[in-house]
Design a protein around this motif. Structure first.
Motif, short mmCIF file in Angstrom:
data_model
loop_
_atom_site.label_atom_id
_atom_site.label_comp_id
_atom_site.label_asym_id
_atom_site.label_seq_id
_atom_site.Cartn_x
_atom_site.Cartn_y
_atom_site.Cartn_z
N THR A 23 31.05 -15.86 52.84
CA THR A 23 31.85 -15.35 51.74
C THR A 23 31.03 -14.42 50.85
O THR A 23 31.49 -13.35 50.43
CB THR A 23 32.38 -16.52 50.89
N LYS A 24 29.78 -14.84 50.59
CA LYS A 24 28.89 -14.03 49.75
C LYS A 24 28.62 -12.69 50.42
O LYS A 24 28.71 -11.63 49.79
CB LYS A 24 27.59 -14.78 49.52
N SER A 25 28.32 -12.74 51.72
CA SER A 25 28.04 -11.51 52.45
C SER A 25 29.29 -10.63 52.48
O SER A 25 29.22 -9.42 52.24
CB SER A 25 27.59 -11.86 53.87
N GLY A 26 30.41 -11.27 52.76
CA GLY A 26 31.65 -10.50 52.81
C GLY A 26 32.00 -9.93 51.44
O GLY A 26 32.49 -8.80 51.33
N SER A 27 31.75 -10.70 50.40
CA SER A 27 32.07 -10.25 49.05
C SER A 27 31.20 -9.06 48.67
O SER A 27 31.67 -8.10 48.03
CB SER A 27 31.87 -11.38 48.05
N GLU A 28 29.92 -9.13 49.06
CA GLU A 28 29.02 -8.01 48.73
C GLU A 28 29.47 -6.74 49.43
O GLU A 28 29.51 -5.65 48.84
CB GLU A 28 27.59 -8.37 49.12
N LYS A 29 29.83 -6.89 50.72
CA LYS A 29 30.29 -5.71 51.45
C LYS A 29 31.58 -5.17 50.83
O LYS A 29 31.75 -3.97 50.67
CB LYS A 29 30.52 -6.08 52.91
N ALA A 30 32.48 -6.11 50.52
CA ALA A 30 33.74 -5.69 49.93
C ALA A 30 33.51 -5.02 48.58
O ALA A 30 34.17 -4.03 48.23
CB ALA A 30 34.67 -6.90 49.77
N TRP A 31 32.57 -5.55 47.80
CA TRP A 31 32.28 -4.96 46.50
C TRP A 31 31.67 -3.56 46.63
O TRP A 31 32.00 -2.65 45.87
CB TRP A 31 31.32 -5.87 45.73
N ASP A 32 30.79 -3.41 47.63
CA ASP A 32 30.21 -2.09 47.85
C ASP A 32 31.30 -1.08 48.20
O ASP A 32 31.31 0.04 47.70
CB ASP A 32 29.18 -2.16 48.98
N LYS A 33 32.21 -1.50 49.07
CA LYS A 33 33.29 -0.60 49.43
C LYS A 33 34.18 -0.31 48.23
O LYS A 33 34.60 0.82 48.00
CB LYS A 33 34.13 -1.21 50.56
N THR A 34 34.47 -1.34 47.49
CA THR A 34 35.33 -1.16 46.31
C THR A 34 34.66 -0.26 45.29
O THR A 34 35.28 0.64 44.71
CB THR A 34 35.63 -2.52 45.68
N LYS A 35 33.37 -0.48 45.09
CA LYS A 35 32.62 0.33 44.12
C LYS A 35 32.58 1.79 44.56
O LYS A 35 32.81 2.72 43.76
CB LYS A 35 31.22 -0.23 43.99
N GLU A 36 32.31 1.98 45.88
CA GLU A 36 32.25 3.34 46.41
C GLU A 36 33.63 4.01 46.30
O GLU A 36 33.74 5.16 45.86
CB GLU A 36 31.81 3.29 47.87
N GLY A 37 34.64 3.25 46.67
CA GLY A 37 35.99 3.82 46.58
C GLY A 37 36.37 4.11 45.13
O GLY A 37 37.03 5.11 44.84
N THR A 38 35.96 3.27 44.24
CA THR A 38 36.28 3.46 42.83
C THR A 38 35.58 4.69 42.28
O THR A 38 36.17 5.48 41.51
CB THR A 38 35.87 2.21 42.02
N ASP A 39 34.31 4.87 42.69
CA ASP A 39 33.59 6.07 42.23
C ASP A 39 34.29 7.33 42.72
O ASP A 39 34.48 8.30 41.96
CB ASP A 39 32.15 6.03 42.75
N ASN A 40 34.65 7.33 44.00
CA ASN A 40 35.32 8.50 44.56
C ASN A 40 36.66 8.74 43.85
O ASN A 40 37.02 9.87 43.51
CB ASN A 40 35.58 8.30 46.05
N ALA A 41 37.37 7.66 43.66
CA ALA A 41 38.66 7.79 42.99
C ALA A 41 38.47 8.31 41.57
O ALA A 41 39.27 9.12 41.07
CB ALA A 41 39.38 6.43 42.98
N TRP A 42 37.47 7.82 40.89
CA TRP A 42 37.22 8.26 39.52
C TRP A 42 36.84 9.74 39.47
O TRP A 42 37.30 10.49 38.60
CB TRP A 42 36.13 7.42 38.89
N ASP A 43 36.02 10.14 40.43
CA ASP A 43 35.66 11.56 40.48
C ASP A 43 36.90 12.42 40.69
O ASP A 43 37.08 13.47 40.05
CB ASP A 43 34.65 11.79 41.60
N LYS A 44 37.74 12.00 41.62
CA LYS A 44 38.95 12.76 41.88
C LYS A 44 39.86 12.77 40.65
O LYS A 44 40.43 13.80 40.28
CB LYS A 44 39.71 12.16 43.07
N THR A 45 39.99 11.66 40.05
CA THR A 45 40.84 11.56 38.87
C THR A 45 40.29 12.40 37.74
O THR A 45 41.02 13.13 37.06
CB THR A 45 40.94 10.09 38.42
N LYS A 46 38.98 12.31 37.55
CA LYS A 46 38.33 13.07 36.49
C LYS A 46 38.51 14.57 36.73
O LYS A 46 38.86 15.34 35.82
CB LYS A 46 36.85 12.72 36.44
N HIS A 47 38.29 14.98 37.97
CA HIS A 47 38.42 16.39 38.33
C HIS A 47 39.86 16.84 38.13
O HIS A 47 40.12 17.91 37.55
CB HIS A 47 37.99 16.58 39.79
#
Length: 237
Positions: free
Chosen positions: A162-186
């Motif tokens: 669960t911890k490993s899966g959560s970390e991977k999921a968080w990395d993906k979520t964080k990466e996706g959130t950054d991309n989404a924020w950049d797009k939204t900001k732009h």
């Protein structure tokens, strides 16, 4: 002579005497006859009363004597009956008491034997129960420890996954959130630029429209004033 006859004769005599005394002196001889009749009646009355009194006393004596005899007989019979009842009751009580003692001895003896058997059986049953409970507890304890070890191991593995899966999921979520924020900001910046540009254009248009509108209103006012003046002066032809 009965009491009623005696009373009737007495009343008649008294009435005759009263009537005689009310007659005039010319009837003195008749008064003497009445007096003699009164005397005879009184003597007869006395004799009748004596007989009645004597008869009543004798009758009372007989009644009293009979009552006394009857009471003596009743008392004697009651005493005999009581003696028999008391004697029978005493015998019955002795038999009952004796029977009760024997029955109690048997009951007590039977109860003691039954208690000994029950006690002995209970002790044996308790020993078996105690032994079985101890064995069952040992098995349960051993099984619980094994089950706990497996549960702990499974929980650790699950937590690691669960911890490993959560970390991977968080990395993906964080990466996706950054991309989404950049797009939204732009996109927001572009939209804001367009809005700002459009607002500036609208302000300029509004400013020019105000000027044009003011000129039109001024011209219309001048024309309306001239028309009103001509109307009152008569030069409107």
């Amino acid at each position: 002579m009965t009491f009623t006859t005696f009373r009737t004769a007495l009343i008649a005599t008294l009435g005759a005497a009263a009537f005689t005394l009310s007659l005039p002196a010319a009837h003195a001889e008749e008064q003497g006859a009445v007096n003699r009749a009164w005397t005879d009646t009184r003597q007869a009355t006395d004799k009748a009363w004596d007989k009645t009194k004597s008869g009543s006393e004798k009758a009372w004596d007989k009644t009293k004597e009979g009552t006394t005899n009857a009471w003596d007989k009743t008392k004697s019979g009651s005493e005999k009956a009581w003696d028999k009842t008391k004697d029978g009751t005493a015998n019955a009580w002795d038999k009952t008491k004796s029977g009760s003692e024997k029955a109690w001895d048997k009951t007590k003896e039977g109860t003691t034997n039954a208690w000994d058997k029950t006690k002995s059986g209970s002790e044996k049953a308790w020993d078996k129960t105690k032994e079985g409970t101890t064995n069952a507890w040992d098995k349960t304890k051993s099984g619980s420890e094994k089950a706990w070890d497996k549960t702990k191991e499974d929980t650790t593995n699950a937590w690691d996954k669960t911890k490993s899966g959560s970390e991977k999921a968080w990395d993906k979520t964080k990466e996706g959130t950054d991309n989404a924020w950049d797009k939204t900001k732009h996109g927001t910046e572009k939209a804001w630029d367009k809005t700002k540009e459009g607002t500036s254009d609208a302000a300029k248009s509004t400013k020019n429209w105000g000027k044009r509108t003011g000129k039109a209103i001024g011209k219309w006012g001048d024309k309306a004033g001239k028309d009103i003046s001509n109307t009152f002066s008569g030069d409107g032809k």
